[in-house]
Design a protein around this motif. Sequence first.
Motif, short mmCIF file in Angstrom:
data_model
loop_
_atom_site.label_atom_id
_atom_site.label_comp_id
_atom_site.label_asym_id
_atom_site.label_seq_id
_atom_site.Cartn_x
_atom_site.Cartn_y
_atom_site.Cartn_z
N THR A 14 1.49 -1.35 52.69
CA THR A 14 1.49 -2.70 52.55
C THR A 14 2.07 -3.66 53.43
N ARG A 24 -1.99 -6.57 54.74
CA ARG A 24 -3.26 -7.80 54.22
C ARG A 24 -4.72 -6.88 54.95
N GLU A 28 -6.52 -1.26 53.64
CA GLU A 28 -5.34 -0.09 52.60
C GLU A 28 -5.74 -1.35 51.20
N ILE A 29 -6.37 -2.10 50.88
CA ILE A 29 -6.45 -2.83 49.82
C ILE A 29 -7.03 -1.96 48.81
N GLU A 30 -8.84 -2.07 50.04
CA GLU A 30 -9.18 -0.76 48.84
C GLU A 30 -8.61 0.37 48.28
N ARG A 31 -8.27 1.28 49.71
CA ARG A 31 -7.54 2.75 49.32
C ARG A 31 -6.96 2.27 48.19
N GLU A 32 -6.02 1.17 48.25
CA GLU A 32 -5.58 1.29 46.92
C GLU A 32 -5.26 0.78 45.77
N THR A 33 -6.52 0.11 45.12
CA THR A 33 -6.84 -0.15 44.66
C THR A 33 -8.18 0.49 44.31
N GLY A 34 -9.02 0.81 44.86
CA GLY A 34 -10.54 1.32 44.48
C GLY A 34 -11.77 0.59 44.23
N GLN A 35 -11.02 -1.30 44.79
CA GLN A 35 -12.18 -1.95 44.21
C GLN A 35 -12.76 -2.39 46.12
N GLN A 37 -13.07 -4.40 49.07
CA GLN A 37 -13.38 -5.29 50.02
C GLN A 37 -14.05 -5.86 51.29
#
Length: 79
Positions: A14, A24, A28-35, A37
């Motif tokens: 991160t 940001r 990476e955010i999608e990989r971590e959260t599964g949501q 982006q």
Amino acid sequence: MMTTEAVPGLIDATRCPLCGELNRCAIEIERETGQAQPPCWCMRVDFSKAPLTNLPEEMRGLACICMRCATGAAPQSQD
């Protein structure tokens, strides 16, 4: 014999590996959260001014760099 190779589990994906700021990256955010982006800023930026040679070879490809580093911009002063 000690090794100097980076251990992926010890890299904070991160944060920018060059300056430590939050990177940001939407990927990476999608990989971590599964949501899902929206497309990430990194897909539209020219990385030719990024100081990638400052990053040790063994740390490359483990974490995204931040937009400031990607564009070669100077750090913001903390006056």
